[in-house]
Design an enzyme around this catalytic site. Structure first.
Site, short mmCIF file in Angstrom:
data_model
loop_
_atom_site.label_atom_id
_atom_site.label_comp_id
_atom_site.label_asym_id
_atom_site.label_seq_id
_atom_site.Cartn_x
_atom_site.Cartn_y
_atom_site.Cartn_z
N TYR A 172 0.81 -1.23 0.00
CA TYR A 172 0.00 0.00 0.00
C TYR A 172 0.83 1.27 0.00
CZ TYR A 172 1.13 -0.66 4.93
OH TYR A 172 1.80 -0.87 6.10
N GLY A 173 2.15 1.17 -0.02
CA GLY A 173 2.99 2.36 0.10
C GLY A 173 4.08 2.43 -0.93
N LEU B 159 6.11 0.45 -2.07
CA LEU B 159 6.30 -0.71 -2.95
C LEU B 159 5.34 -0.70 -4.15
CD1 LEU B 159 6.87 -3.37 -0.20
CD2 LEU B 159 8.52 -2.76 -1.97
N GLU C 47 10.78 -3.84 5.61
CA GLU C 47 9.72 -3.40 6.51
C GLU C 47 10.12 -3.49 7.98
OE1 GLU C 47 7.40 -1.84 5.30
OE2 GLU C 47 6.94 -2.63 3.31
#
Length: 117
Positions: free
Chosen positions: A8-9, A11, A73
């Site tokens: 969601y970011g 990536l 992450e």
């Protein structure tokens, strides 16, 4: 490719870390109402809280790529309490997928109402 990962970011396509998914297989996008998205400055963080929806892209990845994503992450399966993110399975329209959930407190002012970082 044996794992699905919902991102969601940074990536996602068009963002700075997307190149890490060059060897992954894009499965499709989805909107997940079981997540809430927060702006943490240089990157977002999702929490497992209901919302109007968070836009994700789902990719199929292999074990080495999943390990690389864990490192990016800040996820350590042996030390989840101190990990920056934790990895959990979530239902998507493409099947179960791993998602990285932020593992620190957030302020309400950081909430992204439209679910897209």
């Amino acid at each position: 490719m044996k794992h699905f990962v919902a991102v969601y970011g940074s990536l996602k396509r068009g963002y700075g870390n997307h190149h890490l998914l060059d060897k992954a297989c894009y499965i499709g996008s989805d909107t997940l109402t079981s997540l809430s998205l927060y702006n943490l400055g240089p990157y977002p963080g999702a929490l497992a809280k209901p919302s109007d929806g968070v836009t994700v892209e789902v990719y199929a990845v292999n074990d080495p790529l999943l390990a690389m994503l864990d490192e990016l992450e800040g996820y350590d399966s042996g030390a989840e309490k101190t990990s920056l993110y934790v990895r959990r399975k979530i239902q998507t329209s493409h099947g179960l997928a791993w998602v990285y959930l932020y593992n620190r407190p957030v302020r309400s002012g950081q909430y992204i109402t439209d679910g897209n970082w």
